[in-house]
Write a protein that holds these residues in place. Sequence first.
Motif, PDB file in Angstrom:
ATOM      1  N   ASN A 230       0.829  -1.197   0.000  1.00  0.00           N
ATOM      2  CA  ASN A 230       0.000   0.000   0.000  1.00  0.00           C
ATOM      3  C   ASN A 230       0.869   1.255   0.000  1.00  0.00           C
ATOM      4  N   LYS A 231       0.284   2.348  -0.424  1.00  0.00           N
ATOM      5  CA  LYS A 231       0.980   3.628  -0.469  1.00  0.00           C
ATOM      6  C   LYS A 231      -0.018   4.718  -0.098  1.00  0.00           C
ATOM      7  N   THR A 232       0.431   5.725   0.641  1.00  0.00           N
ATOM      8  CA  THR A 232      -0.424   6.868   0.961  1.00  0.00           C
ATOM      9  C   THR A 232       0.179   8.134   0.364  1.00  0.00           C
ATOM     10  N   VAL A 233      -0.701   9.011  -0.064  1.00  0.00           N
ATOM     11  CA  VAL A 233      -0.290  10.302  -0.630  1.00  0.00           C
ATOM     12  C   VAL A 233      -1.158  11.372   0.014  1.00  0.00           C
ATOM     13  N   TYR A 234      -0.536  12.411   0.534  1.00  0.00           N
ATOM     14  CA  TYR A 234      -1.277  13.550   1.092  1.00  0.00           C
ATOM     15  C   TYR A 234      -1.298  14.666   0.053  1.00  0.00           C
ATOM     16  N   VAL A 235      -2.487  15.161  -0.253  1.00  0.00           N
ATOM     17  CA  VAL A 235      -2.650  16.259  -1.205  1.00  0.00           C
ATOM     18  C   VAL A 235      -3.188  17.460  -0.426  1.00  0.00           C
ATOM     19  N   PRO A 236      -2.388  18.517  -0.253  1.00  0.00           N
ATOM     20  CA  PRO A 236      -2.858  19.676   0.508  1.00  0.00           C
ATOM     21  C   PRO A 236      -3.854  20.509  -0.292  1.00  0.00           C
ATOM     22  N   SER A 237      -4.734  21.185   0.423  1.00  0.00           N
ATOM     23  CA  SER A 237      -5.624  22.141  -0.235  1.00  0.00           C
ATOM     24  C   SER A 237      -5.044  23.543  -0.023  1.00  0.00           C
TER      25      SER A 237
ATOM     26  N   ARG B  14      -9.013  23.840  -7.521  1.00  0.00           N
ATOM     27  CA  ARG B  14      -7.586  23.486  -7.497  1.00  0.00           C
ATOM     28  C   ARG B  14      -7.380  22.154  -6.779  1.00  0.00           C
ATOM     29  N   LEU B  15      -8.103  21.935  -5.682  1.00  0.00           N
ATOM     30  CA  LEU B  15      -7.974  20.666  -4.967  1.00  0.00           C
ATOM     31  C   LEU B  15      -8.377  19.508  -5.866  1.00  0.00           C
ATOM     32  N   ASN B  16      -9.456  19.671  -6.616  1.00  0.00           N
ATOM     33  CA  ASN B  16      -9.887  18.635  -7.553  1.00  0.00           C
ATOM     34  C   ASN B  16      -8.792  18.327  -8.574  1.00  0.00           C
ATOM     35  N   ASN B  17      -8.192  19.361  -9.140  1.00  0.00           N
ATOM     36  CA  ASN B  17      -7.122  19.160 -10.123  1.00  0.00           C
ATOM     37  C   ASN B  17      -5.907  18.477  -9.492  1.00  0.00           C
ATOM     38  N   ASP B  18      -5.559  18.880  -8.256  1.00  0.00           N
ATOM     39  CA  ASP B  18      -4.414  18.274  -7.571  1.00  0.00           C
ATOM     40  C   ASP B  18      -4.663  16.804  -7.240  1.00  0.00           C
ATOM     41  N   VAL B  19      -5.888  16.465  -6.816  1.00  0.00           N
ATOM     42  CA  VAL B  19      -6.231  15.073  -6.516  1.00  0.00           C
ATOM     43  C   VAL B  19      -6.205  14.246  -7.796  1.00  0.00           C
TER      44      VAL B  19
ATOM     45  N   ALA C 232      -3.660  10.096 -11.034  1.00  0.00           N
ATOM     46  CA  ALA C 232      -3.060   9.732 -12.324  1.00  0.00           C
ATOM     47  C   ALA C 232      -1.611   9.277 -12.134  1.00  0.00           C
ATOM     48  N   GLN C 233      -0.879   9.949 -11.247  1.00  0.00           N
ATOM     49  CA  GLN C 233       0.512   9.562 -10.986  1.00  0.00           C
ATOM     50  C   GLN C 233       0.568   8.193 -10.298  1.00  0.00           C
ATOM     51  N   LEU C 234      -0.347   7.955  -9.353  1.00  0.00           N
ATOM     52  CA  LEU C 234      -0.411   6.641  -8.704  1.00  0.00           C
ATOM     53  C   LEU C 234      -0.691   5.549  -9.731  1.00  0.00           C
ATOM     54  N   ASN C 235      -1.645   5.801 -10.639  1.00  0.00           N
ATOM     55  CA  ASN C 235      -1.955   4.824 -11.683  1.00  0.00           C
ATOM     56  C   ASN C 235      -0.746   4.571 -12.573  1.00  0.00           C
ATOM     57  N   ALA C 236      -0.018   5.623 -12.925  1.00  0.00           N
ATOM     58  CA  ALA C 236       1.171   5.474 -13.772  1.00  0.00           C
ATOM     59  C   ALA C 236       2.266   4.680 -13.056  1.00  0.00           C
TER      60      ALA C 236
ATOM     61  N   GLU D 179      -8.320  20.660   5.043  1.00  0.00           N
ATOM     62  CA  GLU D 179      -6.898  20.990   4.942  1.00  0.00           C
ATOM     63  C   GLU D 179      -6.252  20.282   3.752  1.00  0.00           C
ATOM     64  N   GLY D 180      -6.797  19.150   3.405  1.00  0.00           N
ATOM     65  CA  GLY D 180      -6.268  18.368   2.288  1.00  0.00           C
ATOM     66  C   GLY D 180      -6.983  17.037   2.235  1.00  0.00           C
ATOM     67  N   VAL D 181      -6.474  16.129   1.428  1.00  0.00           N
ATOM     68  CA  VAL D 181      -7.031  14.783   1.370  1.00  0.00           C
ATOM     69  C   VAL D 181      -5.897  13.769   1.454  1.00  0.00           C
ATOM     70  N   LEU D 182      -6.233  12.614   1.980  1.00  0.00           N
ATOM     71  CA  LEU D 182      -5.284  11.513   2.105  1.00  0.00           C
ATOM     72  C   LEU D 182      -5.755  10.419   1.159  1.00  0.00           C
ATOM     73  N   ILE D 183      -4.891  10.057   0.221  1.00  0.00           N
ATOM     74  CA  ILE D 183      -5.220   9.014  -0.759  1.00  0.00           C
ATOM     75  C   ILE D 183      -4.494   7.745  -0.351  1.00  0.00           C
ATOM     76  N   ILE D 184      -5.232   6.655  -0.197  1.00  0.00           N
ATOM     77  CA  ILE D 184      -4.629   5.351   0.076  1.00  0.00           C
ATOM     78  C   ILE D 184      -4.749   4.529  -1.198  1.00  0.00           C
ATOM     79  N   ALA D 185      -3.621   3.982  -1.625  1.00  0.00           N
ATOM     80  CA  ALA D 185      -3.587   3.217  -2.886  1.00  0.00           C
ATOM     81  C   ALA D 185      -2.979   1.840  -2.634  1.00  0.00           C
TER      82      ALA D 185
END
Length: 129
Positions: free
Chosen positions: A2-9, A59-64, A69-73, A117-123
């Motif tokens: 698993n991998k986590t990515v934090y995306v700030p708003s 902007r948050l939508n675009n960043d997420v 997309a980077q996780l998929n790549a 504040e942001g979102v946390l993506i778990i992949a």
Amino acid sequence: MNKTVYVPSYFQPIYKEITVKVPTGNTRRFLGFIDIEEKILKKEFIQEGWSDCQIDGERLNNDVSAAVAQLNADGFEAISITPVTSGNWGFKYDSGSITNGTGKGGYGYGYGYSYTEGVLIIAKQKGVS
């Protein structure tokens, strides 16, 4: 794996409207010997700061989207996207500065708010069970 990515708003920009004089490209004669450039008034918006309570959702939508997309790549698949919230508050209290007929009185108020504040993506890595 698993991998986590934090995306700030980021907070929304705040704009104000101003009026500016814009040259038209034309000139006219004044008193028969002075050329004066003609100008028109135009309203423009300029950024004067950042909000302290509203996030920029677009902007948050675009960043997420870019993070997913980077996780998929990289061979991962997003399985969860969770918002991370923060908050702020303020208050004022004064006990006894107001005088009335029967003595002293006071006042108080308070407020609070939250924001993303942001979102946390778990992949999860693709192909791994």
